[in-house]
Design a protein around this motif. Sequence first.
Motif, PDB file in Angstrom:
ATOM      1  N   VAL A  60       0.869  -1.181   0.000  1.00  0.00           N
ATOM      2  CA  VAL A  60       0.000   0.000   0.000  1.00  0.00           C
ATOM      3  C   VAL A  60       0.900   1.223   0.000  1.00  0.00           C
ATOM      4  O   VAL A  60       1.796   1.330   0.836  1.00  0.00           O
ATOM      5  CB  VAL A  60      -0.898   0.042   1.255  1.00  0.00           C
ATOM      6  CG1 VAL A  60      -1.697   1.318   1.288  1.00  0.00           C
ATOM      7  CG2 VAL A  60      -1.808  -1.146   1.297  1.00  0.00           C
ATOM      8  N   GLY A  61       0.664   2.121  -0.932  1.00  0.00           N
ATOM      9  CA  GLY A  61       1.485   3.327  -0.988  1.00  0.00           C
ATOM     10  C   GLY A  61       0.843   4.403  -1.836  1.00  0.00           C
ATOM     11  O   GLY A  61      -0.165   4.172  -2.506  1.00  0.00           O
ATOM     12  N   LYS A  62       1.452   5.568  -1.791  1.00  0.00           N
ATOM     13  CA  LYS A  62       0.957   6.723  -2.533  1.00  0.00           C
ATOM     14  C   LYS A  62       1.807   6.902  -3.781  1.00  0.00           C
ATOM     15  O   LYS A  62       3.038   6.895  -3.711  1.00  0.00           O
ATOM     16  CB  LYS A  62       1.039   7.969  -1.663  1.00  0.00           C
ATOM     17  CG  LYS A  62       0.349   9.163  -2.202  1.00  0.00           C
ATOM     18  CD  LYS A  62       0.394  10.281  -1.179  1.00  0.00           C
ATOM     19  CE  LYS A  62      -0.625  11.336  -1.515  1.00  0.00           C
ATOM     20  NZ  LYS A  62      -0.647  12.386  -0.509  1.00  0.00           N
ATOM     21  N   ARG A 102      -2.697   9.513  -5.525  1.00  0.00           N
ATOM     22  CA  ARG A 102      -3.689   8.596  -4.964  1.00  0.00           C
ATOM     23  C   ARG A 102      -2.996   7.452  -4.229  1.00  0.00           C
ATOM     24  O   ARG A 102      -1.890   7.049  -4.560  1.00  0.00           O
ATOM     25  CB  ARG A 102      -4.556   8.000  -6.085  1.00  0.00           C
ATOM     26  CG  ARG A 102      -5.316   9.004  -6.935  1.00  0.00           C
ATOM     27  CD  ARG A 102      -6.448   9.683  -6.209  1.00  0.00           C
ATOM     28  NE  ARG A 102      -7.486   8.793  -5.751  1.00  0.00           N
ATOM     29  CZ  ARG A 102      -8.582   8.491  -6.434  1.00  0.00           C
ATOM     30  NH1 ARG A 102      -8.787   9.012  -7.621  1.00  0.00           N
ATOM     31  NH2 ARG A 102      -9.475   7.684  -5.934  1.00  0.00           N
ATOM     32  N   THR A 103      -3.655   6.913  -3.211  1.00  0.00           N
ATOM     33  CA  THR A 103      -3.167   5.748  -2.480  1.00  0.00           C
ATOM     34  C   THR A 103      -3.675   4.503  -3.198  1.00  0.00           C
ATOM     35  O   THR A 103      -4.859   4.410  -3.525  1.00  0.00           O
ATOM     36  CB  THR A 103      -3.659   5.769  -1.032  1.00  0.00           C
ATOM     37  OG1 THR A 103      -3.217   6.975  -0.419  1.00  0.00           O
ATOM     38  CG2 THR A 103      -3.115   4.588  -0.250  1.00  0.00           C
ATOM     39  N   ASP A 153      -7.111   2.735  -3.969  1.00  0.00           N
ATOM     40  CA  ASP A 153      -7.665   2.617  -2.623  1.00  0.00           C
ATOM     41  C   ASP A 153      -8.303   3.901  -2.166  1.00  0.00           C
ATOM     42  O   ASP A 153      -9.455   3.938  -1.749  1.00  0.00           O
ATOM     43  CB  ASP A 153      -6.564   2.181  -1.650  1.00  0.00           C
ATOM     44  CG  ASP A 153      -7.109   1.808  -0.289  1.00  0.00           C
ATOM     45  OD1 ASP A 153      -8.266   1.357  -0.204  1.00  0.00           O
ATOM     46  OD2 ASP A 153      -6.378   1.951   0.705  1.00  0.00           O
ATOM     47  N   LYS A 154      -7.576   5.012  -2.197  1.00  0.00           N
ATOM     48  CA  LYS A 154      -8.103   6.295  -1.739  1.00  0.00           C
ATOM     49  C   LYS A 154      -7.822   7.358  -2.755  1.00  0.00           C
ATOM     50  O   LYS A 154      -6.824   7.407  -3.382  1.00  0.00           O
ATOM     51  CB  LYS A 154      -7.458   6.705  -0.422  1.00  0.00           C
ATOM     52  CG  LYS A 154      -7.794   5.773   0.706  1.00  0.00           C
ATOM     53  CD  LYS A 154      -7.092   6.220   1.970  1.00  0.00           C
ATOM     54  CE  LYS A 154      -7.294   5.186   3.075  1.00  0.00           C
ATOM     55  NZ  LYS A 154      -6.511   5.459   4.243  1.00  0.00           N
TER      56      LYS A 154
END
Length: 154
Positions: A60-62, A102-103, A153-154
């Motif tokens: 998970v990362g930006k 974005r993530t 994700d986000k």
Amino acid sequence: MKRLIFVVFVFCGINCFAQKHTPLPHGMVFGNKPNDIAPVPATKIEALMGKKIRQSTAVVGKIITVTKEQGGWFEIDAGNGKMIAAHFKNYNIKLPEAIEGRTVIVEGVAQRILTADDLQHFAGDTVTGTKQHHEKVNPKARLTFEVWGLVVDK
């Protein structure tokens, strides 16, 4: 004459509104949908790998930047000023620039970049002095990631 001006104004207005990029929705998938592997934060992937050269995992990362849309070349923030250079295994994937910032959840293979100075004594390179090999390594880019699938994700 007024109708002609009105029609031209309407068509110009429609054209201007059509050029705006639509935001990427939550859950949009590029490539294969990532499995139900518990993703690791990008800031902790190096610690998870330990001394391994390659590790299959989900991260998970930006996304910092999309360097090349075709083939899905991008960079993920790994914390402390470091970044992970990532690209899709399948070159037919086209990653839009709107995904920057974005993530995302990314599944694939994390790999350490081996430098020429690493373990050269095993290869018989024991030269010292001016002939010694000096490799200037960017310490901020120590990992690459071959992506199988990505989900916003986000």
